[in-house]
Design an enzyme around this catalytic site. Structure first.
Site, mmCIF file in Angstrom:
data_model
loop_
_atom_site.group_PDB
_atom_site.id
_atom_site.type_symbol
_atom_site.label_atom_id
_atom_site.label_comp_id
_atom_site.label_asym_id
_atom_site.label_seq_id
_atom_site.Cartn_x
_atom_site.Cartn_y
_atom_site.Cartn_z
ATOM 1 N N TYR A 12 0.855 -1.182 0.000
ATOM 2 C CA TYR A 12 0.000 0.000 0.000
ATOM 3 C C TYR A 12 0.893 1.233 0.000
ATOM 4 O O TYR A 12 1.880 1.298 0.733
ATOM 5 C CB TYR A 12 -0.884 0.010 1.254
ATOM 6 N N GLU A 50 -3.375 7.546 -4.176
ATOM 7 C CA GLU A 50 -3.224 6.252 -3.516
ATOM 8 C C GLU A 50 -2.977 5.145 -4.537
ATOM 9 O O GLU A 50 -3.638 5.112 -5.573
ATOM 10 C CB GLU A 50 -4.514 5.955 -2.742
#
Ligand code: GDP
Ligand code: MN
Length: 419
Positions: free
Chosen positions: A139, A227
């Site tokens: 992530y 993101e």
């Protein structure tokens, strides 16, 4: 303003982040053609303004409340599988034929995910991208941290899943590095994060370059969030972005004309779009039945709280701002009345720089321009109150007057319940 994944990927690529090749398609035939160009093995992905697509579910119409509860409580066992018979919004295809079938299964359906609500989102486009052989999912995100007043990079070796879940179960698994605003980005930031995530050698270098590209994207697009989840380490040792999300700060759109043109109004609430077109900028649609017209964001929030305290539910948040033009009030009324759920309107004005008589003029003018058949409760204090009172009196309109916010909220709730 949110962008689609395919748009966010292009912006990341432009700023130096390796992303898998891919293009967007509106029909199964187009998807097949793109798959052929990419060599056959692809991933077909619904393009909607929401995440959790892989574990989502495709439906013909809105999901039942019962099924949606199942998704919220146990997303793993709800529906979507990237490979297998239960088709979510992300689907691996090994041939152009399979890509065409996957696109046919996804396009034109409503995709319900943990982020869409039970009504889901209609899928009008799919991204067809090169399939990645993933060894491990990470992530990585960059945000503007309003609390610390600087950009912040967040990374985790527990990628692929919702980051909120990681933050809840295992908060130490998320590594955070602020970027000093004066100095800007330095390579030690990427190196430190790489080390904390367990990257070594060439892969640490690759990861560092991704972090730098991510930061560049954040700054170049005036984003509030960029993101990549997952950032993949491939089986042949490359670090590439497999998913992308990018939210742009609305206050920067005046200087981001190219990005502003990428806006997809179909993805936004129709009432909020209408509000923007009418110059009622601070409008957010909610689920209740009491429409609110308030000046000031703080007062608008207090008004919503007070409505709840009085046993009601607000239909919207609306900060009308400092009003010197009655037409702004008329437009606010127009937007609110477009919502069929609205059974009463509460006008709560604290006249400071905004003048009570202008608001009164606006409410009266709205009654002149439209048929308003829901009760309107008015609580007015402050600048030019006497002039405003007089206008209301002379208008002869059946406006319900209230002294004090709680009384106003109670009267609005009563009126809405009586309807
Ligand atoms: P999201 O569910 O909306 O966040 O969509 P993602 O693009 O993140 O896809 C969900 C999951 O599908 C990822 O976490 C991956 O596990 C898987 N996935 C997506 N693209 C690929 C791919 O190219 N190859 C493989 N093997 N898995 C993929
Ligand atoms: Mn994702």
């Amino acid at each position: 303003m949110k962008l689609h994944e395919y748009q966010a990927r292009d912006l990341l690529a432009k700023n130096g982040v390796p992303v898998t090749a891919g293009r967007v398609a509106a029909t199964p035939a187009e998807a097949r053609k793109i798959a052929e160009e990419l060599g056959g093995k692809v991933v077909v992905k619904a393009q909607i303004h929401a995440g959790g697509r892989g574990k989502g579910r495709l439906v013909e119409q809105a999901e039942t409340a019962e099924m949606y509860q199942k998704l919220v409580s146990d997303p793993e066992n709800y529906s979507g599988k990237v490979r297998g018979d239960r088709v979510g919004g992300v689907r691996l295809a090994d041939t152009p034929e399979e890509a065409e079938q996957a696109a046919a299964a996804i396009l034109g359906k409503y995709l319900v995910s943990i982020q869409t609500g039970p009504e889901g989102k209609l899928v009008k486009h799919v991204l067809v991208a090169e399939q990645t052989d993933i060894a491990k999912e990470y992530y990585l995100a960059a945000i503007i941290d309003g609390m610390q007043g600087c950009p912040l990079i967040m990374a985790s070796a527990e990628g692929g899943q919702e980051i909120e879940v990681v933050a809840h179960r295992n908060p130490e698994a998320i590594v955070r590095m602020p970027v000093p605003p004066a100095a800007g980005y330095s390579p030690y930031i990427g190196r430190t994060l790489a080390a904390r995530l367990g990257f070594t050698g060439d892969q640490a270098d690759q990861f560092g370059r991704v972090v730098e590209g991510l930061y560049r994207t954040l700054m170049a697009t005036d984003a509030s969030l960029v993101e990549i989840n997952p950032l993949a380490l491939t089986t042949d040792g490359r670090v590439v972005a497999v998913d992308a999300k990018l939210n742009i700060d609305d206050n920067a759109l005046f200087r981001q004309k190219e990005l502003a043109a990428m806006r997809d109004l179909d993805e936004e609430d129709p009432l909020e779009v209408k509000a923007q077109q009418l110059g009622v900028a601070n409008f957010i649609k909610l689920d209740g039945n009491i429409g609110c017209i308030v000046n000031g964001a703080g007062l608008a929030m207090a008004t919503m709280d007070t409505i709840k305290l009085a046993g009601g539910e607000p239909a919207n948040f609306l900060d009308i701002g400092t009003v010197n033009d009655p037409q702004r009030v008329v437009n606010a009324m127009k937007v609110i009345l477009e919502d069929p759920a609205v059974k009463a309107i509460l006008v709560n004005i604290f006249g400071g720089m905004a003048r009570v008589d202008i608001i009164a003029q606006g409410v009266i003018e709205a009654h002149r321009q439209m048929k308003i058949d829901v009760p309107v409760v008015m609580r007015l204090v402050g600048t030019n109150l006497a002039e405003g009172e007089q206008l209301i009196q002379e208008s002869g309109l059946p406006l319900i007057r209230a002294n004090g916010l709680f009384e106003a909220a109670k009267k609005a709730v009563e009126a809405a319940n009586a309807a």
